[in-house]
Design a protein around this motif. Structure first.
Motif, PDB file in Angstrom:
ATOM      1  N   GLU A  30      48.211  39.478  38.705  1.00 44.30           N
ATOM      2  CA  GLU A  30      47.833  40.889  38.843  1.00 44.30           C
ATOM      3  C   GLU A  30      47.744  41.592  37.493  1.00 44.30           C
ATOM      4  OE1 GLU A  30      49.233  44.750  41.408  1.00 44.30           O
ATOM      5  OE2 GLU A  30      49.300  42.775  42.344  1.00 44.30           O
ATOM      6  N   VAL A  31      48.700  41.281  36.582  1.00 45.32           N
ATOM      7  CA  VAL A  31      48.666  41.892  35.247  1.00 45.32           C
ATOM      8  C   VAL A  31      47.375  41.492  34.535  1.00 45.32           C
ATOM      9  CG1 VAL A  31      49.724  41.822  32.948  1.00 45.32           C
ATOM     10  CG2 VAL A  31      51.166  42.132  34.963  1.00 45.32           C
ATOM     11  N   THR A  32      47.036  40.194  34.609  1.00 45.50           N
ATOM     12  CA  THR A  32      45.828  39.691  33.943  1.00 45.50           C
ATOM     13  C   THR A  32      44.579  40.344  34.524  1.00 45.50           C
ATOM     14  OG1 THR A  32      46.953  37.586  33.523  1.00 45.50           O
ATOM     15  CG2 THR A  32      44.549  37.585  33.376  1.00 45.50           C
ATOM     16  N   ALA A  33      44.507  40.409  35.858  1.00 46.15           N
ATOM     17  CA  ALA A  33      43.321  40.968  36.512  1.00 46.15           C
ATOM     18  C   ALA A  33      43.192  42.464  36.209  1.00 46.15           C
ATOM     19  CB  ALA A  33      43.406  40.742  38.014  1.00 46.15           C
ATOM     20  N   THR A  34      44.314  43.193  36.234  1.00 47.16           N
ATOM     21  CA  THR A  34      44.265  44.642  35.973  1.00 47.16           C
ATOM     22  C   THR A  34      43.819  44.913  34.542  1.00 47.16           C
ATOM     23  OG1 THR A  34      46.095  44.928  37.542  1.00 47.16           O
ATOM     24  CG2 THR A  34      45.598  46.788  36.119  1.00 47.16           C
ATOM     25  N   LEU A  35      44.363  44.153  33.577  1.00 48.10           N
ATOM     26  CA  LEU A  35      43.970  44.343  32.179  1.00 48.10           C
ATOM     27  C   LEU A  35      42.500  44.004  31.946  1.00 48.10           C
ATOM     28  CD1 LEU A  35      47.077  43.048  30.189  1.00 48.10           C
ATOM     29  CD2 LEU A  35      46.030  45.290  29.977  1.00 48.10           C
ATOM     30  N   SER A  36      42.007  43.033  32.730  1.00 51.15           N
ATOM     31  CA  SER A  36      40.598  42.658  32.550  1.00 51.15           C
ATOM     32  C   SER A  36      39.656  43.753  33.054  1.00 51.15           C
ATOM     33  CB  SER A  36      40.301  41.334  33.280  1.00 51.15           C
ATOM     34  OG  SER A  36      40.259  41.546  34.676  1.00 51.15           O
ATOM     35  N   ARG A  37      40.182  44.621  33.947  1.00 51.34           N
ATOM     36  CA  ARG A  37      39.319  45.653  34.544  1.00 51.34           C
ATOM     37  C   ARG A  37      39.360  46.980  33.798  1.00 51.34           C
ATOM     38  NH1 ARG A  37      41.095  43.202  39.495  1.00 51.34           N
ATOM     39  NH2 ARG A  37      42.808  44.691  39.694  1.00 51.34           N
ATOM     40  N   ALA A  75      36.028  32.964  40.100  1.00 53.16           N
ATOM     41  CA  ALA A  75      37.436  33.336  39.895  1.00 53.16           C
ATOM     42  C   ALA A  75      37.650  33.922  38.500  1.00 53.16           C
ATOM     43  CB  ALA A  75      38.334  32.116  40.105  1.00 53.16           C
ATOM     44  N   CYS A  76      36.942  33.373  37.502  1.00 51.54           N
ATOM     45  CA  CYS A  76      37.062  33.885  36.126  1.00 51.54           C
ATOM     46  C   CYS A  76      36.540  35.320  36.039  1.00 51.54           C
ATOM     47  CB  CYS A  76      36.287  32.990  35.156  1.00 51.54           C
ATOM     48  SG  CYS A  76      37.117  31.405  34.866  1.00 51.54           S
ATOM     49  N   ILE A  77      35.437  35.598  36.762  1.00 50.81           N
ATOM     50  CA  ILE A  77      34.893  36.965  36.771  1.00 50.81           C
ATOM     51  C   ILE A  77      35.904  37.909  37.414  1.00 50.81           C
ATOM     52  CG2 ILE A  77      33.086  38.446  37.745  1.00 50.81           C
ATOM     53  CD1 ILE A  77      31.193  35.959  37.540  1.00 50.81           C
ATOM     54  N   GLU A  78      36.491  37.480  38.542  1.00 48.51           N
ATOM     55  CA  GLU A  78      37.408  38.331  39.311  1.00 48.51           C
ATOM     56  C   GLU A  78      38.747  38.536  38.598  1.00 48.51           C
ATOM     57  OE1 GLU A  78      40.030  38.242  43.390  1.00 48.51           O
ATOM     58  OE2 GLU A  78      38.473  36.728  43.154  1.00 48.51           O
ATOM     59  N   LYS A  79      39.313  37.437  38.046  1.00 48.58           N
ATOM     60  CA  LYS A  79      40.684  37.520  37.535  1.00 48.58           C
ATOM     61  C   LYS A  79      40.784  37.649  36.017  1.00 48.58           C
ATOM     62  CE  LYS A  79      42.657  35.391  41.580  1.00 48.58           C
ATOM     63  NZ  LYS A  79      43.252  34.250  42.221  1.00 48.58           N
ATOM     64  N   LEU A  80      39.706  37.265  35.298  1.00 48.17           N
ATOM     65  CA  LEU A  80      39.765  37.342  33.838  1.00 48.17           C
ATOM     66  C   LEU A  80      38.742  38.314  33.264  1.00 48.17           C
ATOM     67  CD1 LEU A  80      40.039  33.499  33.162  1.00 48.17           C
ATOM     68  CD2 LEU A  80      41.909  35.135  33.093  1.00 48.17           C
ATOM     69  N   GLY A  81      37.791  38.746  34.113  1.00 43.73           N
ATOM     70  CA  GLY A  81      36.765  39.680  33.642  1.00 43.73           C
ATOM     71  C   GLY A  81      35.779  39.045  32.674  1.00 43.73           C
ATOM     72  N   ARG A 140      48.114  35.318  30.631  1.00 37.20           N
ATOM     73  CA  ARG A 140      46.696  35.027  30.854  1.00 37.20           C
ATOM     74  C   ARG A 140      46.439  33.518  30.766  1.00 37.20           C
ATOM     75  NH1 ARG A 140      45.055  38.282  27.311  1.00 37.20           N
ATOM     76  NH2 ARG A 140      44.305  36.904  25.655  1.00 37.20           N
ATOM     77  N   TYR A 141      47.073  32.859  29.799  1.00 37.10           N
ATOM     78  CA  TYR A 141      46.894  31.406  29.645  1.00 37.10           C
ATOM     79  C   TYR A 141      47.422  30.644  30.860  1.00 37.10           C
ATOM     80  CZ  TYR A 141      45.594  31.906  24.677  1.00 37.10           C
ATOM     81  OH  TYR A 141      44.938  32.218  23.505  1.00 37.10           O
ATOM     82  N   GLU A 142      48.561  31.125  31.417  1.00 41.21           N
ATOM     83  CA  GLU A 142      49.111  30.460  32.608  1.00 41.21           C
ATOM     84  C   GLU A 142      48.178  30.640  33.804  1.00 41.21           C
ATOM     85  OE1 GLU A 142      53.312  30.658  33.580  1.00 41.21           O
ATOM     86  OE2 GLU A 142      53.731  31.421  31.570  1.00 41.21           O
ATOM     87  N   VAL A 143      47.575  31.817  33.927  1.00 43.66           N
ATOM     88  CA  VAL A 143      46.613  32.056  35.009  1.00 43.66           C
ATOM     89  C   VAL A 143      45.417  31.120  34.841  1.00 43.66           C
ATOM     90  CG1 VAL A 143      44.983  33.737  35.977  1.00 43.66           C
ATOM     91  CG2 VAL A 143      47.307  34.456  35.409  1.00 43.66           C
ATOM     92  N   ILE A 144      44.936  30.972  33.597  1.00 39.07           N
ATOM     93  CA  ILE A 144      43.800  30.073  33.328  1.00 39.07           C
ATOM     94  C   ILE A 144      44.162  28.642  33.720  1.00 39.07           C
ATOM     95  CG2 ILE A 144      42.476  28.991  31.437  1.00 39.07           C
ATOM     96  CD1 ILE A 144      42.478  31.807  30.086  1.00 39.07           C
ATOM     97  N   ALA A 145      45.364  28.185  33.338  1.00 31.56           N
ATOM     98  CA  ALA A 145      45.796  26.818  33.673  1.00 31.56           C
ATOM     99  C   ALA A 145      45.843  26.623  35.188  1.00 31.56           C
ATOM    100  CB  ALA A 145      47.161  26.545  33.057  1.00 31.56           C
ATOM    101  N   ASP A 146      46.355  27.648  35.909  1.00 25.38           N
ATOM    102  CA  ASP A 146      46.420  27.559  37.380  1.00 25.38           C
ATOM    103  C   ASP A 146      45.030  27.502  37.998  1.00 25.38           C
ATOM    104  OD1 ASP A 146      49.154  27.602  37.301  1.00 25.38           O
ATOM    105  OD2 ASP A 146      49.355  29.738  37.777  1.00 25.38           O
ATOM    106  N   LEU A 147      44.087  28.303  37.467  1.00 29.92           N
ATOM    107  CA  LEU A 147      42.718  28.320  38.008  1.00 29.92           C
ATOM    108  C   LEU A 147      42.030  26.976  37.800  1.00 29.92           C
ATOM    109  CD1 LEU A 147      41.428  31.857  36.903  1.00 29.92           C
ATOM    110  CD2 LEU A 147      42.023  31.133  39.214  1.00 29.92           C
ATOM    111  N   VAL A 148      42.148  26.434  36.600  1.00 30.50           N
ATOM    112  CA  VAL A 148      41.516  25.133  36.304  1.00 30.50           C
ATOM    113  C   VAL A 148      42.144  24.050  37.182  1.00 30.50           C
ATOM    114  CG1 VAL A 148      41.184  23.365  34.520  1.00 30.50           C
ATOM    115  CG2 VAL A 148      40.838  25.792  33.973  1.00 30.50           C
ATOM    116  N   ASP A 149      43.473  24.139  37.360  1.00 28.45           N
ATOM    117  CA  ASP A 149      44.164  23.155  38.205  1.00 28.45           C
ATOM    118  C   ASP A 149      43.675  23.250  39.654  1.00 28.45           C
ATOM    119  OD1 ASP A 149      46.241  21.140  38.246  1.00 28.45           O
ATOM    120  OD2 ASP A 149      47.380  22.522  39.512  1.00 28.45           O
TER     121      ASP A 149
END
Length: 913
Positions: free
Chosen positions: A815-822, A704-710, A675-684
């Motif tokens: 995908e793992v991060t987004a699925t867990l957020s949903r 993107a945070c709503i979609e991928k992190l919930g 999840r932290y790596e996804v956050i770093a990629d989104l901010v980048d």
């Protein structure tokens, strides 16, 4: 004058002689212990097994224990099955333990040889796999040799297809497990698709002894094992394309028999375009060179290959409405094996049988890479020396020729070459007649089903009674081979020729005993055996007096090894025997690979009709041609392996990750890191480094945070704060996402949350891996064309494969991060709705079962019920009449035909015409 190499061999011996000599002191030690172990009681032998295990635990090595363990195993085998191993069998066992291939001639007792290294290595408790070429041999050998292992206190298991899960897991937990190469490979793939450790079959890959090692590690190495799932049904396309192929003439395509390839000529491409336009398969104005036409071009090429390269009764047979492949090396059927990329479907269309849907690869591995997983590998065969280079280079296996127990008394004649096949077959019939008249049993080797049946017709015309062994009659293999050594027997066989079942002169005693007891179950088994053994002794002597088994080959195979296997059927254990090869200039090997020089010499000799050329020079020339083909086949296998090695590194990494995930109790840290790596990629992505705040896309980041992190966070407000940079935004997003996941874990309960994380991780890995396999398959199919641009296809495959794998890992995190957020706990209403849906599903299934039972009862009472539904789907058609298909509705293709024939509908009135 002797050459230096010959002189060196005379003085120092060959490398093989030195290896054989090195085992003599060990064998002397084993023999010296024989009397000591004979004096032990049965319990004493078993106690030795426990003693060896204890000493291993205290630091002794398997090599330290070898003489005692082999002596114990020899005595155990003598008492359990009445066989005392010869010194050469102990020697073979030593070579196997050392991780070599032991080349032992037919009839030298390889099945018993395997018990010595299996017993020794089985003491470790890590498991030993004894690998055979078919299920019959796996079960036979396991049943036979388990008596030895059981007597000594070790457990034995056997693995076979469609085995109950619990039984299969138990078999793999045994000290020694017998299995086929196919089942081992498939179980490895199945294990890497499971999600619970308790469901796994295999333990670590400790030690494997591969019987018929050349067949498994060489002949089958080009074919990967694939577990696949059905894809879209495109049977109409295959049928439509198949209808066009017969319109093509020889000018429309060119065939390369050496490379087994067929391609369209320029004229053929033009003609094809016209045919495709007329059939409506190619849109008006479109050409075969358009990118949109790739699929059609691929299927047309497969259709052409099916018609021109795959010959019925040679490469496949049609059995019960299915196209079953034939193994080109052994002549055995390969049920369940299918050609990939639509080729199998093209053959089904050609043969007008039901076209099965194409498959999507779910997991795959080659035998080369599967067997390289073992910590130690060894093998046995009668023929490996000709492929020694390949065994060493691919598997790191040395090949050692083990001397025979008794000198070989077989006479090997030089090849006889005729001008035409007709002349050759006439000479073969005459030779068979001469041998048959003096009572000599003959095994006639052929290269295909088609040729075995042609020869059978010629023998029938000549009034010679015979048996035929090929893939059509494989069920009777053991029976036919058991009778092949009887006085005057004539047996025609493809290359399958009974590997694993010896041809014994005078017939097989065990089979005669079994047949006699089956005919008269009340008879005393000991009396029956005594009578049959007495009769057998005189029959065996009569066959020996007639010259022993005569192996007559009707063609040379591409590989010298296959010829040597056939030859090796005769002359077992010092028996007399004879072998001859009858060839013609029209044979495939001579026509495709024979040297022009050989043809010139033979034609220059002015051979008369029916005359044969017999000379050692001809043999040498043929062997050179075979060596060329073997080298070419080795290069092809090496090339397949180079490409598969790229996939193998990725496969091992993914399978290793899955194993770690399954073993872990708590994956929350791994999930958090993702999840932290996804956050770093989104901010980048939305707040690129070295940019000003007014250049940041805060709205995009929030979405993107709503979609991928919930999580819905005020990114725009943070960005408006004085002195806020991307690092601080990352920290705040990490904190917000941690809080959201903590709340979710509290709602589910910590234990349930850990299970959910594990399942989502495994399911996502499996889905991504399947997509990746498909992409790699597509890349593999086109990367060869890069060679035209002077770029190395293998390097291109490596580089692009690595990029695709990196993409897989990146998308996996997302995908793992987004699925867990949903995911969220179900409401009571949702839970009730799911229960209702399940109840309806179960009721529907029960209704189907009730209907099936009703139909069975109706059949039993003489009624016939239409197995299908009417066009409106309202149950059975009113006014059903078994003689009028119009009243049957739409019967299920796999159900019994409504006409009452007893056949399935698809094989009766529903057969595709």
């Amino acid at each position: 004058m002797l050459g230096f190499g010959t002189l060196a061999k005379k003085v120092f011996g060959t490398p093989n002689d030195r290896k054989v000599k090195a085992t003599r002191p060990l064998i002397a030690k084993i023999n010296a212990l024989e009397e000591e172990y004979k004096a032990l009681s049965d319990d004493g032998l078993r106690a030795k097994t426990e003693e060896f295990k204890k000493r291993l635990g205290e630091g002794e090595t398997l090599d330290d224990l070898l003489p005692e363990a082999f002596a114990n195993c020899r005595e155990g085998a003598r008492r359990a099955i009445g066989l005392r191993a010869f010194d050469v069998q102990l020697m073979g066992g030593i070579f196997l333990h050392q991780g070599n291939i032991a080349e032992m001639k037919t009839g030298e007792g390889k099945t018993l040889v395997a018990t010595f290294p299996a017993y020794l290595n089985g003491l470790t408790g890590k498991g030993v796999h004894v690998v055979t070429v078919n299920d019959y041999l796996a079960k036979r050998d396991a049943e036979w040799m388990s008596k030895v292992y059981g007597f000594l206190g070790l457990t034995t298991g056997v693995v076979y297809p469609s085995q109950p899960d619990a039984e299969k897991r138990e078999a793999y937990l045994c000290d020694i497990t017998y299995a086929t190469n196919n089942e081992l490979g498939f179980d490895y793939l199945r294990d890497n698709m499971k999600s619970e450790l308790k469901d796994l079959y295999q333990r670590e890959h400790n030690f494997a002894i591969v019987d018929e090692v050349d067949s498994i590690l060489i002949d089958e190495a080009r074919t990967p094992l694939i577990i696949s799932g059905p894809a879209q049904d495109r049977s109409d396309l295959y049928t439509a394309i198949d209808a066009l192929i017969p319109s093509l003439t020889e000018e429309d395509y060119s065939t390369d028999e050496k490379q087994r390839s067929v391609t369209f000529t320029e004229a053929g491409n033009e003609k094809l375009e016209t045919l495709l336009h007329e059939a409506g398969l190619l849109e008006e104005g479109a050409t075969l060179y358009d990118p949109e036409s790739t699929t059609i071009v691929h299927h047309v090429n497969q259709g052409l290959r099916a018609h021109k390269l795959f010959i019925k009764d040679q490469h496949y047979i049609v059995r019960n409405g299915d196209v079953v492949l034939i193994d080109e090396f052994t002549g055995r059927m390969m049920p369940g094996r299918r050609l990939s990329e639509g080729l199998h479907q093209a053959i089904e269309a050609k043969e007008k049988v039901e076209i099965q849907p194409e498959n999507v690869t779910l997991a795959q591995v080659t035998f080369q890479n599967y067997f390289r997983l073992y910590n130690k590998l060894s093998g046995m065969t009668g023929t490996a020396t000709t492929e020694a280079e390949e065994f060493q280079e691919i598997y790191g296996l040395g090949v050692v020729e083990v001397p025979t127990n008794k000198p070989i008394a077989r006479i090997d004649n030089d090849d006889a070459i005729y001008r035409t096949q007709e002349e050759k077959y006439q000479a073969i019939i005459e030779e068979i007649r001469k041998a048959h008249e003096k009572g000599q049993p003959i095994l006639v080797g052929t290269t295909s089903i088609e040729k075995s049946e042609l020869l059978s017709q010629l023998l029938t015309q000549a009034g010679l009674e015979h048996n035929v062994l090929n893939a059509r009659h494989h069920e009777q293999e053991a029976q036919i081979v058991g009778e092949a050594g009887k006085l005057g027997a004539i047996t025609i066989a493809t290359n399958m020729a009974g590997r694993g079942t010896d041809i014994k002169l005078g017939g097989n005693v065990e089979m005669k005993v079994m047949d006699a007891l089956a005919a008269n179950p009340e008879a005393d088994p000991d009396a029956v055996r005594e009578k049959i053994e007495a009769e057998h002794a005189s029959a065996e002597q009569a066959v020996k007096d007639a010259g022993g088994l005569y192996v007559l080959a009707t063609e040379r195979h591409e590989s010298r090894r296959i010829d040597n296997q056939l030859r090796g059927r005769s002359g077992r254990q010092g028996d007399p025997g004879k072998s001859s090869f009858f060839l013609s200039l029209e044979d495939d090997l001579m026509r495709i690979f024979g040297s022009e020089r050989l043809e010139k010499v033979l034609s220059g000799l002015g051979m008369k009709e029916g005359e044969a050329i017999i000379h050692p020079w001809v043999n040498k020339s043929l062997e050179r041609a075979q060596a060329k083909v073997e080298g070419r086949n080795f290069d092809m296998r090496k090339n397949v392996l180079k490409f598969d090695d790229v996939m193998n590194d990725q496969r091992k990494l993914i399978f290793g990750q899955r194993r770690e995930i399954m073993e872990a109790q708590d994956l929350s840290e791994i999930v958090q890191d993702m999840r932290y790596e996804v956050i770093a990629d989104l901010v980048d992505q939305y707040m690129p480094p070295k940019t000003y705040a007014d250049q940041w896309d805060t709205e995009g980041l929030r979405a993107a945070c709503i979609e991928k992190l919930g999580i819905d966070v005020p990114v725009d407000e943070w960005a408006a704060e004085e002195g806020v940079d991307d690092e601080q935004v990352i920290e705040r997003l990490e904190k917000a996402s941690d809080e959201a996941m903590a709340a979710k874990a509290a709602a589910f309960g910590p234990e349930h949350m850990r299970v959910i994380e594990k399942q989502i991780l495994l399911q996502t890995i499996d889905g991504k891996w399947r997509e990746h396999l498909l992409r790699m398959e597509h890349l593999r199919s086109v990367v060869g064309f890069r060679g035209y641009a002077q770029r190395d296809p293998l390097n291109e495959y490596k580089n692009e494969g690595f990029q695709l794998f990196e993409t897989l890992l990146d998308s996996l995190r997302e995908e793992v991060t987004a699925t867990l957020s949903r995911v969220r706990p179900m409401t009571e209403e949702e839970r009730q709705a799911q229960i209702n849906a399940l109840q309806q599903q179960m009721a529907a299934q029960q209704a189907q079962v009730d209907a099936a039972v009703q139909q069975s009862e109706a059949r039993a009472s003489g009624e016939v019920v239409a197995e299908g539904v009417n066009p409106d789907g309202e149950g059975y058609v009113e006014g059903f009449d078994p003689e009028n298909p119009e009243t049957w509705g739409r019967p299920n293709r796999n159900a019994l035909c409504p006409c009452g024939s007893g056949k399935k509908f698809k094989h009766c009135h529903g057969a595709l015409v």
